[in-house]
Scaffold this motif. Sequence first.
Motif, PDB file in Angstrom:
ATOM      1  N   ASN A 128      -5.516 -33.335  58.354  1.00 23.04           N
ATOM      2  CA  ASN A 128      -4.442 -33.707  57.217  1.00 23.04           C
ATOM      3  C   ASN A 128      -4.904 -34.863  56.504  1.00 23.04           C
ATOM      4  O   ASN A 128      -3.962 -35.282  55.708  1.00 23.04           O
ATOM      5  CB  ASN A 128      -2.907 -33.940  57.773  1.00 23.04           C
ATOM      6  CG  ASN A 128      -2.403 -32.574  58.234  1.00 23.04           C
ATOM      7  OD1 ASN A 128      -2.580 -31.465  57.790  1.00 23.04           O
ATOM      8  ND2 ASN A 128      -1.522 -32.766  59.592  1.00 23.04           N
ATOM      9  N   VAL A 129      -5.900 -35.114  56.490  1.00 21.99           N
ATOM     10  CA  VAL A 129      -6.582 -36.411  56.065  1.00 21.99           C
ATOM     11  C   VAL A 129      -7.266 -35.945  54.633  1.00 21.99           C
ATOM     12  O   VAL A 129      -7.988 -34.733  54.601  1.00 21.99           O
ATOM     13  CB  VAL A 129      -7.580 -37.074  56.802  1.00 21.99           C
ATOM     14  CG1 VAL A 129      -8.296 -38.329  56.142  1.00 21.99           C
ATOM     15  CG2 VAL A 129      -6.795 -37.630  58.066  1.00 21.99           C
ATOM     16  N   LEU A 130      -7.323 -36.433  53.638  1.00 20.68           N
ATOM     17  CA  LEU A 130      -8.019 -36.221  52.452  1.00 20.68           C
ATOM     18  C   LEU A 130      -9.531 -35.913  52.623  1.00 20.68           C
ATOM     19  O   LEU A 130     -10.176 -36.565  53.595  1.00 20.68           O
ATOM     20  CB  LEU A 130      -8.106 -37.508  51.437  1.00 20.68           C
ATOM     21  CG  LEU A 130      -6.664 -37.850  50.771  1.00 20.68           C
ATOM     22  CD1 LEU A 130      -6.904 -39.248  49.964  1.00 20.68           C
ATOM     23  CD2 LEU A 130      -5.840 -36.624  50.055  1.00 20.68           C
ATOM     24  N   GLU A 131      -9.997 -34.803  52.127  1.00 21.89           N
ATOM     25  CA  GLU A 131     -11.315 -34.599  52.235  1.00 21.89           C
ATOM     26  C   GLU A 131     -12.377 -35.618  52.361  1.00 21.89           C
ATOM     27  O   GLU A 131     -13.380 -35.713  53.017  1.00 21.89           O
ATOM     28  CB  GLU A 131     -11.784 -33.225  51.352  1.00 21.89           C
ATOM     29  CG  GLU A 131     -12.894 -32.553  51.516  1.00 21.89           C
ATOM     30  CD  GLU A 131     -12.781 -31.834  53.089  1.00 21.89           C
ATOM     31  OE1 GLU A 131     -13.563 -31.803  53.715  1.00 21.89           O
ATOM     32  OE2 GLU A 131     -11.646 -31.167  53.206  1.00 21.89           O
ATOM     33  N   SER A 132     -12.093 -36.529  51.414  1.00 20.07           N
ATOM     34  CA  SER A 132     -13.209 -37.502  51.112  1.00 20.07           C
ATOM     35  C   SER A 132     -13.278 -38.627  52.271  1.00 20.07           C
ATOM     36  O   SER A 132     -14.117 -39.346  52.469  1.00 20.07           O
ATOM     37  CB  SER A 132     -12.741 -38.441  49.683  1.00 20.07           C
ATOM     38  OG  SER A 132     -11.666 -38.899  49.836  1.00 20.07           O
ATOM     39  N   ASP A 133     -11.905 -38.562  53.129  1.00 18.33           N
ATOM     40  CA  ASP A 133     -11.772 -39.605  54.308  1.00 18.33           C
ATOM     41  C   ASP A 133     -12.130 -38.735  55.518  1.00 18.33           C
ATOM     42  O   ASP A 133     -12.250 -39.435  56.675  1.00 18.33           O
ATOM     43  CB  ASP A 133     -10.630 -40.209  54.232  1.00 18.33           C
ATOM     44  CG  ASP A 133     -10.485 -41.050  53.137  1.00 18.33           C
ATOM     45  OD1 ASP A 133     -11.338 -41.347  52.726  1.00 18.33           O
ATOM     46  OD2 ASP A 133      -9.178 -41.267  52.579  1.00 18.33           O
ATOM     47  N   LYS A 134     -12.504 -37.471  55.614  1.00 19.83           N
ATOM     48  CA  LYS A 134     -12.524 -36.752  56.832  1.00 19.83           C
ATOM     49  C   LYS A 134     -13.549 -37.224  57.734  1.00 19.83           C
ATOM     50  O   LYS A 134     -13.411 -37.515  58.752  1.00 19.83           O
ATOM     51  CB  LYS A 134     -12.471 -35.231  56.641  1.00 19.83           C
ATOM     52  CG  LYS A 134     -11.318 -34.578  56.334  1.00 19.83           C
ATOM     53  CD  LYS A 134     -11.371 -33.217  56.569  1.00 19.83           C
ATOM     54  CE  LYS A 134      -9.851 -32.825  56.206  1.00 19.83           C
ATOM     55  NZ  LYS A 134      -9.737 -31.443  56.280  1.00 19.83           N
ATOM     56  N   ALA A 135     -14.840 -37.619  57.012  1.00 18.33           N
ATOM     57  CA  ALA A 135     -16.020 -38.122  57.933  1.00 18.33           C
ATOM     58  C   ALA A 135     -15.728 -39.280  58.492  1.00 18.33           C
ATOM     59  O   ALA A 135     -16.006 -39.312  59.894  1.00 18.33           O
ATOM     60  CB  ALA A 135     -17.234 -38.087  57.027  1.00 18.33           C
ATOM     61  N   ALA A 136     -15.064 -40.367  58.045  1.00 24.66           N
ATOM     62  CA  ALA A 136     -14.424 -41.601  58.550  1.00 24.66           C
ATOM     63  C   ALA A 136     -13.649 -41.273  59.525  1.00 24.66           C
ATOM     64  O   ALA A 136     -13.508 -41.946  60.759  1.00 24.66           O
ATOM     65  CB  ALA A 136     -14.179 -42.385  57.472  1.00 24.66           C
ATOM     66  N   CYS A 137     -12.677 -40.346  59.308  1.00 19.86           N
ATOM     67  CA  CYS A 137     -11.593 -40.132  60.291  1.00 19.86           C
ATOM     68  C   CYS A 137     -12.289 -39.450  61.702  1.00 19.86           C
ATOM     69  O   CYS A 137     -11.769 -40.083  62.847  1.00 19.86           O
ATOM     70  CB  CYS A 137     -10.500 -38.997  59.858  1.00 19.86           C
ATOM     71  SG  CYS A 137      -9.104 -38.693  60.931  1.00 19.86           S
ATOM     72  N   LYS A 138     -13.053 -38.651  61.500  1.00 17.84           N
ATOM     73  CA  LYS A 138     -13.556 -38.075  62.618  1.00 17.84           C
ATOM     74  C   LYS A 138     -14.439 -39.128  63.453  1.00 17.84           C
ATOM     75  O   LYS A 138     -14.655 -39.300  64.588  1.00 17.84           O
ATOM     76  CB  LYS A 138     -14.797 -36.777  62.239  1.00 17.84           C
ATOM     77  CG  LYS A 138     -13.928 -35.606  61.816  1.00 17.84           C
ATOM     78  CD  LYS A 138     -14.754 -34.294  61.446  1.00 17.84           C
ATOM     79  CE  LYS A 138     -13.961 -33.315  61.007  1.00 17.84           C
ATOM     80  NZ  LYS A 138     -14.622 -32.308  60.691  1.00 17.84           N
ATOM     81  N   ARG A 139     -15.215 -40.091  62.910  1.00 21.27           N
ATOM     82  CA  ARG A 139     -15.843 -41.039  63.452  1.00 21.27           C
ATOM     83  C   ARG A 139     -14.814 -41.861  64.307  1.00 21.27           C
ATOM     84  O   ARG A 139     -15.281 -42.223  65.535  1.00 21.27           O
ATOM     85  CB  ARG A 139     -16.803 -42.047  62.485  1.00 21.27           C
ATOM     86  CG  ARG A 139     -18.013 -41.306  61.901  1.00 21.27           C
ATOM     87  CD  ARG A 139     -19.141 -42.168  60.985  1.00 21.27           C
ATOM     88  NE  ARG A 139     -18.318 -43.097  60.168  1.00 21.27           N
ATOM     89  CZ  ARG A 139     -18.374 -42.799  58.958  1.00 21.27           C
ATOM     90  NH1 ARG A 139     -18.539 -41.523  58.529  1.00 21.27           N
ATOM     91  NH2 ARG A 139     -17.703 -43.473  57.917  1.00 21.27           N
TER      92      ARG A 139
END
Length: 143
Positions: free
Chosen positions: A96-107
């Motif tokens: 549910n995180v913005l697409e632009s923040d997904k990579a950082a979220c996964k890290r």
Amino acid sequence: MNHQSMKKTTHIALGVVTAAFAVCTTYAATSNDGAMSSPEQRYKQERAACMDGRSSQDKATCLKEATNALAESRKNPAPATSKSELRSNALARCKNVLESDKAACKRLALGKGTESGSVEGGGVIKETVTTTIGPPIVLVPIK
């Protein structure tokens, strides 16, 4: 200098309450040697900490919380605890995180980045810093 580097700091709050609950549940579900323990065993450990003054709460509150935690764990068993299930659950929070923040979220979900704060202190803050290079800036001398 023909170009300027720009830093973009991405702060992502991965549900501090959810993270705090996950940390509490994981911590409460393990004994000192890391093995899983029953709700009654956890209650005995928590009660002993209350009685010995090892809790950050006053004795009455600590005992009440330990009793409530025991009742809750009997009513709602602990969530998934295998490493693969915990990893999967952590990554699912990024859905549910913005697409632009997904990579950082996964890290962050995989334990990368920095962590500060504590559950006892009110929350755990996780942060990643991403450095990006901006477009070149051409400086024109003033005549």
